[in-house]
Design a protein around this motif. Sequence first.
Motif, PDB file in Angstrom:
ATOM      1  N   MET A   1     -15.970 -27.553  17.328  1.00 40.51           N
ATOM      2  CA  MET A   1     -17.168 -27.687  16.667  1.00 40.51           C
ATOM      3  C   MET A   1     -18.264 -27.242  17.187  1.00 40.51           C
ATOM      4  O   MET A   1     -18.618 -27.492  18.296  1.00 40.51           O
ATOM      5  CB  MET A   1     -17.128 -29.020  15.941  1.00 40.51           C
ATOM      6  N   GLY A   2     -19.119 -26.644  16.400  1.00 43.51           N
ATOM      7  CA  GLY A   2     -20.376 -25.891  17.410  1.00 43.51           C
ATOM      8  C   GLY A   2     -21.273 -25.636  16.214  1.00 43.51           C
ATOM      9  O   GLY A   2     -21.152 -25.845  15.095  1.00 43.51           O
ATOM     10  N   ASN A   3     -21.960 -24.473  16.465  1.00 41.20           N
ATOM     11  CA  ASN A   3     -23.163 -23.904  15.535  1.00 41.20           C
ATOM     12  C   ASN A   3     -22.996 -22.579  15.355  1.00 41.20           C
ATOM     13  O   ASN A   3     -22.364 -21.773  16.032  1.00 41.20           O
ATOM     14  CB  ASN A   3     -24.433 -23.850  16.058  1.00 41.20           C
ATOM     15  N   SER A   4     -23.430 -22.025  14.071  1.00 42.63           N
ATOM     16  CA  SER A   4     -23.197 -20.522  13.627  1.00 42.63           C
ATOM     17  C   SER A   4     -24.401 -20.085  13.020  1.00 42.63           C
ATOM     18  O   SER A   4     -25.043 -21.201  12.369  1.00 42.63           O
ATOM     19  CB  SER A   4     -21.928 -20.320  12.966  1.00 42.63           C
ATOM     20  N   PRO A   5     -24.934 -18.950  13.255  1.00 44.95           N
ATOM     21  CA  PRO A   5     -26.176 -18.764  12.430  1.00 44.95           C
ATOM     22  C   PRO A   5     -26.225 -18.678  10.950  1.00 44.95           C
ATOM     23  O   PRO A   5     -24.948 -18.491  10.413  1.00 44.95           O
ATOM     24  CB  PRO A   5     -26.287 -17.133  13.074  1.00 44.95           C
ATOM     25  N   SER A   6     -27.113 -18.781  10.497  1.00 45.11           N
ATOM     26  CA  SER A   6     -27.112 -18.940   9.056  1.00 45.11           C
ATOM     27  C   SER A   6     -28.556 -18.150   8.493  1.00 45.11           C
ATOM     28  O   SER A   6     -29.392 -17.969   9.442  1.00 45.11           O
ATOM     29  CB  SER A   6     -27.598 -20.420   8.320  1.00 45.11           C
ATOM     30  N   ALA A   7     -28.310 -17.639   7.450  1.00 53.69           N
ATOM     31  CA  ALA A   7     -29.174 -16.723   6.986  1.00 53.69           C
ATOM     32  C   ALA A   7     -30.406 -17.519   6.403  1.00 53.69           C
ATOM     33  O   ALA A   7     -30.223 -18.486   5.835  1.00 53.69           O
ATOM     34  CB  ALA A   7     -28.867 -15.787   5.964  1.00 53.69           C
ATOM     35  N   ALA A   8     -31.595 -17.017   6.201  1.00 52.47           N
ATOM     36  CA  ALA A   8     -32.686 -17.872   5.844  1.00 52.47           C
ATOM     37  C   ALA A   8     -32.999 -17.435   4.208  1.00 52.47           C
ATOM     38  O   ALA A   8     -32.740 -16.336   3.790  1.00 52.47           O
ATOM     39  CB  ALA A   8     -34.067 -17.204   6.653  1.00 52.47           C
ATOM     40  N   ARG A   9     -33.229 -18.609   3.314  1.00 51.23           N
ATOM     41  CA  ARG A   9     -33.701 -18.261   2.088  1.00 51.23           C
ATOM     42  C   ARG A   9     -35.360 -18.710   2.050  1.00 51.23           C
ATOM     43  O   ARG A   9     -35.653 -19.637   2.794  1.00 51.23           O
ATOM     44  CB  ARG A   9     -32.810 -18.954   1.302  1.00 51.23           C
ATOM     45  N   ARG A 515     -12.939 -36.354   8.798  1.00 49.38           N
ATOM     46  CA  ARG A 515     -11.786 -36.578   9.268  1.00 49.38           C
ATOM     47  C   ARG A 515     -10.551 -35.921   8.473  1.00 49.38           C
ATOM     48  O   ARG A 515      -9.850 -35.310   9.189  1.00 49.38           O
ATOM     49  CB  ARG A 515     -11.566 -37.969   9.067  1.00 49.38           C
ATOM     50  N   GLU A 516     -10.549 -35.566   7.340  1.00 47.80           N
ATOM     51  CA  GLU A 516      -9.440 -35.307   6.574  1.00 47.80           C
ATOM     52  C   GLU A 516      -9.593 -33.576   6.646  1.00 47.80           C
ATOM     53  O   GLU A 516      -8.601 -32.898   6.856  1.00 47.80           O
ATOM     54  CB  GLU A 516      -9.740 -35.461   4.975  1.00 47.80           C
ATOM     55  N   ASP A 517     -10.730 -33.174   6.747  1.00 50.99           N
ATOM     56  CA  ASP A 517     -10.845 -31.444   7.109  1.00 50.99           C
ATOM     57  C   ASP A 517     -10.384 -31.308   8.660  1.00 50.99           C
ATOM     58  O   ASP A 517      -9.590 -30.217   8.759  1.00 50.99           O
ATOM     59  CB  ASP A 517     -12.389 -31.099   7.113  1.00 50.99           C
ATOM     60  N   MET A 518     -10.432 -32.285   9.418  1.00 55.20           N
ATOM     61  CA  MET A 518      -9.713 -32.221  10.661  1.00 55.20           C
ATOM     62  C   MET A 518      -8.378 -32.007  10.676  1.00 55.20           C
ATOM     63  O   MET A 518      -7.606 -30.946  11.330  1.00 55.20           O
ATOM     64  CB  MET A 518     -10.034 -33.156  11.720  1.00 55.20           C
ATOM     65  N   GLY A 524      -5.410 -21.304  15.854  1.00 54.61           N
ATOM     66  CA  GLY A 524      -5.850 -20.010  15.821  1.00 54.61           C
ATOM     67  C   GLY A 524      -7.286 -20.028  15.001  1.00 54.61           C
ATOM     68  O   GLY A 524      -8.035 -18.969  14.874  1.00 54.61           O
ATOM     69  N   VAL A 525      -7.434 -21.090  14.444  1.00 51.51           N
ATOM     70  CA  VAL A 525      -8.782 -21.299  13.367  1.00 51.51           C
ATOM     71  C   VAL A 525      -9.986 -21.242  14.116  1.00 51.51           C
ATOM     72  O   VAL A 525     -10.183 -21.482  15.570  1.00 51.51           O
ATOM     73  CB  VAL A 525      -8.867 -22.609  12.696  1.00 51.51           C
ATOM     74  N   MET A 527     -14.483 -21.465  14.810  1.00 53.94           N
ATOM     75  CA  MET A 527     -15.476 -22.288  14.522  1.00 53.94           C
ATOM     76  C   MET A 527     -16.094 -21.590  12.997  1.00 53.94           C
ATOM     77  O   MET A 527     -16.544 -22.323  11.984  1.00 53.94           O
ATOM     78  CB  MET A 527     -16.564 -22.356  15.380  1.00 53.94           C
ATOM     79  N   LYS A 528     -16.087 -20.502  12.921  1.00 52.52           N
ATOM     80  CA  LYS A 528     -16.853 -19.751  11.609  1.00 52.52           C
ATOM     81  C   LYS A 528     -15.943 -20.094  10.495  1.00 52.52           C
ATOM     82  O   LYS A 528     -16.552 -20.338   9.526  1.00 52.52           O
ATOM     83  CB  LYS A 528     -17.036 -18.041  11.920  1.00 52.52           C
ATOM     84  N   GLN A 529     -14.786 -19.867  10.642  1.00 56.04           N
ATOM     85  CA  GLN A 529     -13.773 -20.305   9.479  1.00 56.04           C
ATOM     86  C   GLN A 529     -13.963 -21.643   9.199  1.00 56.04           C
ATOM     87  O   GLN A 529     -14.051 -22.032   8.153  1.00 56.04           O
ATOM     88  CB  GLN A 529     -12.326 -20.002   9.765  1.00 56.04           C
ATOM     89  N   PHE A 530     -14.146 -22.377  10.162  1.00 53.16           N
ATOM     90  CA  PHE A 530     -14.371 -24.065   9.873  1.00 53.16           C
ATOM     91  C   PHE A 530     -15.381 -24.161   9.065  1.00 53.16           C
ATOM     92  O   PHE A 530     -15.679 -25.267   8.137  1.00 53.16           O
ATOM     93  CB  PHE A 530     -14.144 -24.827  11.267  1.00 53.16           C
TER      94      PHE A 530
END
Length: 592
Positions: A1-9, A515-518, A524-525, A527-530
């Motif tokens: 699990m980690g971080n991914s960029p988000s666009a700004a609004r 927990r259920e999402d885990m 092969g999943v 982090m971006k897909q998660f």
Amino acid sequence: MGNSPSAARPLSSPPPSPALAPASDPKALPLHHYLRHGPVRRKRSTILSALTLGCVSDPLPSDYSPPPSPRPSLLEKHSYEQPPPVYASTSDLLEDDAANAAFKTFISEYPEYYLTWTLDALRRSDFSRLDHVGEAYVDYMGGSLYPNSLVRVHTNFLNRNVLGNTHSVNNSSRLSATHAAAARKAVLSFFNAPPDYTVVFTANASAALKLVGESFPFSPDGCYILGADSHNSVHGIRQFAIQRGAQVHYIESTSTGGMDVADALNTLSRHHHPDHPAPSLFALTGQSNVSNAKNPLVLIKHAASMGYYTLLDAAALAPTSVISLSETPVDAMAISFYKMFGFPTGVGALIVKKSFLEKLRRPWFAGGTVDVVQAPGTIFTLTSEINEQFEDGTINYLNLPAITDGLRFLSAYLPFLPLRLNILTHYLINSLKEFRYETTNTPVVRVLSRIPSRRLRSIGEQSDTGSVISLIFLAPTEGMLPLSFIEYAAAAQNISLRTGCMCNPGGAAALLGLREDMDRLYCGVTMKQFEQHVGHELGVVRISLGLATNFQDVFRVLRFVAAISRKADLEEMWNAWSDGRASPDAASHASV
């Protein structure tokens, strides 16, 4: 699990907040009133106390005579109304009047803070660079800060001596071997280890944990039991267990991290097979690096009584807690020294029973681990020193003398840390809960990690949690502010914190309710897909306190949170962040 960029609004435009009127009595004001003031630097004291055990500090003025140390009896609660001596106060380190006013309120509520005055003297003597550069460092769980005196003493030692590879027998090598032996002895003494323990030096705690995993005699009749709220280095041992046919069983995390004792005992008992004994391993995380939970070390004794071999990940526990291997005779314990006293990096240790090492089998050998090797052929004989059988190649002999000095240094201040950090953790958590957006009157943050169950009142007491606060920043209207925005905005304010899942997916998932999402993850999943599945960046904002933390650092964090609560300040920070983050194909994760 980690971080991914988000666009700004673009931010919405809530009405401006009313001006805050000053009050004549600062004690009557809530914290957020103090936080409206901008920084106005005050002149700091030029006299720095030097309290570095075994380390040389910067010289004091020739005409300076240090005041006598206060006796504990002078620091009873009834005497707190009198101003403390200068060496017992942090007020001269505070950067402006707002901080000073907040400190007066703070000290009236937490008078025991003055009992830890020696840590303020340490801050001035060994960590003055923090105030010089204006950095609020609150990432001690990522790594402790090195004290100036430790680096200076070690540098002087290297400049005065000639050290050689310990695998040779010349004078320089013998000197290195002597200091390596002294470092092992210092480690065993620091953790009050009985005579049957030895020290295997490694690159870090992860390498120490891997050493156990790759060498443990897992078999199809055995198992590996661990907590879900563990570091990835503990999770990674399961790969060795699976490869050899052993079963892997998890003790579920509670919603605030850690493990329930009854659940842990039940799991250990359920997979205990006294009629068909096979080597099984129980790995316990002493303190979670994300949830702040401390697991009871008594579980180690229970597991050992059932026939389990025991492994303690103490990387997060050792920096601020007293660990006695005489009271908790775990088979092996992993630590990293940079997490304890900041220097050196690249050195960790497995503190281990010799009888346990004898049962481990390395999957390979290397220089330093063997006495005779047939080449070509298949025959080899391991070295006679059992700890050296597990130290691959050349140990970090240039840095091991700093371990001895660092442990001596930390031992002088460790008794004061639980009280100091417990007070600051309580104060920070209670203050964070007060902040609400001026436009919507909704909370700014949500604290997710475990909160100390009690306030410590005296030196020597131990807290039931660490000094880690994991939280999320809520958006003014709905959702949460992106982690990448918080990290950017904090860095712009010279605040060093951390965001993400801290290499602890089980603990982070428990805090975030995933927990259920885990269970839905597949091979092969990414982090971006998660993150696309859950709809936002994954992880938390982690604030961790440590050896050099003082009130000023905590106040700086609170001032940052106060700025986010205000419409104009939040909009300015958001626009600065979004200018460099916006992209045509990105989607925002928060409605602000």
